[in-house]
Design a protein around this motif. Structure first.
Motif, PDB file in Angstrom:
ATOM      1  N   LEU A   1       0.824  -1.209   0.000  1.00  0.00           N
ATOM      2  CA  LEU A   1       0.000   0.000   0.000  1.00  0.00           C
ATOM      3  C   LEU A   1       0.856   1.256   0.000  1.00  0.00           C
ATOM      4  O   LEU A   1       0.523   2.242  -0.645  1.00  0.00           O
ATOM      5  N   SER A   2       1.966   1.229   0.702  1.00  0.00           N
ATOM      6  CA  SER A   2       2.814   2.426   0.769  1.00  0.00           C
ATOM      7  C   SER A   2       3.556   2.660  -0.540  1.00  0.00           C
ATOM      8  O   SER A   2       3.885   3.792  -0.876  1.00  0.00           O
ATOM      9  N   ASN A   3       3.811   1.603  -1.299  1.00  0.00           N
ATOM     10  CA  ASN A   3       4.548   1.739  -2.549  1.00  0.00           C
ATOM     11  C   ASN A   3       3.657   1.730  -3.786  1.00  0.00           C
ATOM     12  O   ASN A   3       4.159   1.785  -4.898  1.00  0.00           O
ATOM     13  N   SER A   4       2.359   1.642  -3.597  1.00  0.00           N
ATOM     14  CA  SER A   4       1.478   1.593  -4.763  1.00  0.00           C
ATOM     15  C   SER A   4       1.143   3.001  -5.231  1.00  0.00           C
ATOM     16  O   SER A   4       1.164   3.961  -4.469  1.00  0.00           O
ATOM     17  N   MET A   5       0.832   3.098  -6.524  1.00  0.00           N
ATOM     18  CA  MET A   5       0.471   4.379  -7.094  1.00  0.00           C
ATOM     19  C   MET A   5      -1.009   4.629  -6.860  1.00  0.00           C
ATOM     20  O   MET A   5      -1.790   3.706  -6.695  1.00  0.00           O
ATOM     21  N   HIS A   6      -1.372   5.890  -6.892  1.00  0.00           N
ATOM     22  CA  HIS A   6      -2.783   6.235  -6.839  1.00  0.00           C
ATOM     23  C   HIS A   6      -3.397   5.884  -8.185  1.00  0.00           C
ATOM     24  O   HIS A   6      -2.722   5.889  -9.209  1.00  0.00           O
ATOM     25  N   PRO A   7      -4.697   5.597  -8.226  1.00  0.00           N
ATOM     26  CA  PRO A   7      -5.325   5.188  -9.486  1.00  0.00           C
ATOM     27  C   PRO A   7      -5.150   6.206 -10.613  1.00  0.00           C
ATOM     28  O   PRO A   7      -4.940   5.821 -11.758  1.00  0.00           O
ATOM     29  N   VAL A   8      -5.189   7.497 -10.301  1.00  0.00           N
ATOM     30  CA  VAL A   8      -5.036   8.514 -11.346  1.00  0.00           C
ATOM     31  C   VAL A   8      -3.623   8.457 -11.916  1.00  0.00           C
ATOM     32  O   VAL A   8      -3.430   8.501 -13.133  1.00  0.00           O
ATOM     33  N   GLU A   9      -2.625   8.334 -11.049  1.00  0.00           N
ATOM     34  CA  GLU A   9      -1.241   8.238 -11.510  1.00  0.00           C
ATOM     35  C   GLU A   9      -1.054   6.993 -12.382  1.00  0.00           C
ATOM     36  O   GLU A   9      -0.339   7.027 -13.379  1.00  0.00           O
ATOM     37  N   GLN A  10      -1.705   5.912 -11.990  1.00  0.00           N
ATOM     38  CA  GLN A  10      -1.568   4.681 -12.752  1.00  0.00           C
ATOM     39  C   GLN A  10      -2.207   4.820 -14.130  1.00  0.00           C
ATOM     40  O   GLN A  10      -1.658   4.345 -15.125  1.00  0.00           O
ATOM     41  N   VAL A  11      -3.340   5.507 -14.225  1.00  0.00           N
ATOM     42  CA  VAL A  11      -3.990   5.701 -15.517  1.00  0.00           C
ATOM     43  C   VAL A  11      -3.109   6.550 -16.428  1.00  0.00           C
ATOM     44  O   VAL A  11      -2.934   6.246 -17.613  1.00  0.00           O
ATOM     45  N   VAL A  12      -2.522   7.618 -15.867  1.00  0.00           N
ATOM     46  CA  VAL A  12      -1.638   8.478 -16.650  1.00  0.00           C
ATOM     47  C   VAL A  12      -0.429   7.683 -17.121  1.00  0.00           C
ATOM     48  O   VAL A  12      -0.025   7.765 -18.286  1.00  0.00           O
ATOM     49  N   TRP A  13       0.145   6.902 -16.229  1.00  0.00           N
ATOM     50  CA  TRP A  13       1.319   6.104 -16.580  1.00  0.00           C
ATOM     51  C   TRP A  13       0.976   5.092 -17.674  1.00  0.00           C
ATOM     52  O   TRP A  13       1.744   4.907 -18.623  1.00  0.00           O
ATOM     53  N   LEU A  14      -0.187   4.427 -17.559  1.00  0.00           N
ATOM     54  CA  LEU A  14      -0.584   3.455 -18.572  1.00  0.00           C
ATOM     55  C   LEU A  14      -0.826   4.131 -19.920  1.00  0.00           C
ATOM     56  O   LEU A  14      -0.504   3.568 -20.970  1.00  0.00           O
ATOM     57  N   GLN A  15      -1.372   5.357 -19.914  1.00  0.00           N
ATOM     58  CA  GLN A  15      -1.581   6.090 -21.157  1.00  0.00           C
ATOM     59  C   GLN A  15      -0.248   6.433 -21.812  1.00  0.00           C
ATOM     60  O   GLN A  15      -0.078   6.299 -23.018  1.00  0.00           O
ATOM     61  N   GLN A  16       0.715   6.873 -20.998  1.00  0.00           N
ATOM     62  CA  GLN A  16       2.047   7.182 -21.536  1.00  0.00           C
ATOM     63  C   GLN A  16       2.710   5.936 -22.097  1.00  0.00           C
ATOM     64  O   GLN A  16       3.349   5.981 -23.158  1.00  0.00           O
ATOM     65  N   LEU A  17       2.552   4.827 -21.403  1.00  0.00           N
ATOM     66  CA  LEU A  17       3.115   3.571 -21.892  1.00  0.00           C
ATOM     67  C   LEU A  17       2.482   3.181 -23.220  1.00  0.00           C
ATOM     68  O   LEU A  17       3.171   2.769 -24.163  1.00  0.00           O
ATOM     69  N   SER A  18       1.171   3.325 -23.312  1.00  0.00           N
ATOM     70  CA  SER A  18       0.465   3.011 -24.549  1.00  0.00           C
ATOM     71  C   SER A  18       0.932   3.910 -25.693  1.00  0.00           C
ATOM     72  O   SER A  18       1.148   3.440 -26.816  1.00  0.00           O
ATOM     73  N   ASP A  19       1.114   5.199 -25.418  1.00  0.00           N
ATOM     74  CA  ASP A  19       1.602   6.136 -26.439  1.00  0.00           C
ATOM     75  C   ASP A  19       2.998   5.742 -26.920  1.00  0.00           C
ATOM     76  O   ASP A  19       3.289   5.788 -28.120  1.00  0.00           O
ATOM     77  N   CYS A  20       3.848   5.368 -25.986  1.00  0.00           N
ATOM     78  CA  CYS A  20       5.216   4.955 -26.359  1.00  0.00           C
ATOM     79  C   CYS A  20       5.192   3.691 -27.210  1.00  0.00           C
ATOM     80  O   CYS A  20       5.930   3.587 -28.195  1.00  0.00           O
ATOM     81  N   LYS A  21       4.356   2.730 -26.829  1.00  0.00           N
ATOM     82  CA  LYS A  21       4.257   1.498 -27.611  1.00  0.00           C
ATOM     83  C   LYS A  21       3.786   1.799 -29.030  1.00  0.00           C
ATOM     84  O   LYS A  21       4.318   1.257 -30.001  1.00  0.00           O
ATOM     85  N   ARG A  22       2.777   2.663 -29.146  1.00  0.00           N
ATOM     86  CA  ARG A  22       2.250   3.007 -30.467  1.00  0.00           C
ATOM     87  C   ARG A  22       3.324   3.701 -31.302  1.00  0.00           C
ATOM     88  O   ARG A  22       3.505   3.391 -32.481  1.00  0.00           O
ATOM     89  N   ALA A  23       4.050   4.644 -30.705  1.00  0.00           N
ATOM     90  CA  ALA A  23       5.112   5.350 -31.435  1.00  0.00           C
ATOM     91  C   ALA A  23       6.195   4.375 -31.881  1.00  0.00           C
ATOM     92  O   ALA A  23       6.695   4.461 -33.009  1.00  0.00           O
TER      93      ALA A  23
END
Length: 102
Positions: free
Chosen positions: A48-70
């Motif tokens: 719990l102390s090392n987990s990301m907040h859901p909003v941060e995780q969504v942003v991170w997953l979007q960035q990862l998806s953008d990088c994969k697409r590029a």
């Protein structure tokens, strides 16, 4: 001296030994359960102390998806260029000269 109550003493000592053994085993088992419970609680607190907040995780997953697409687009471009070795670089027009034989 006659030992008429010897079997009773032996039965008492066996009974006391059995109760003592049961007590030791019970204490050991309870100690093990407490150890497992505290270890599991520590793991949950660590996660719990090392987990990301859901909003941060969504942003991170979007960035990862953008990088994969590029990267997929770049890989596709590299494959197309590798298949046509004499092709001009992207953005340059090809001029074709037709010669008529008259």
């Amino acid at each position: 001296m006659q030992r008429q109550n010897f079997p009773l003493r032996r039965a008492d000592s066996v009974l006391l030994y059995g109760f003592g053994l049961a007590l030791v085993l019970s204490l050991a088992f309870n100690g093990f359960l407490l150890y497992e419970k505290s270890r599991q609680r520590d793991l949950v607190e660590y996660e719990l102390s090392n987990s990301m907040h859901p909003v941060e995780q969504v942003v991170w997953l979007q960035q990862l998806s953008d990088c994969k697409r590029a990267n997929q687009e770049k890989d596709s471009l590299i494959r197309r260029l590798a298949q046509a070795p004499h092709a001009p670089p992207p953005g340059r027009a090809i001029t074709v000269h037709l010669h008529s034989s008259k």
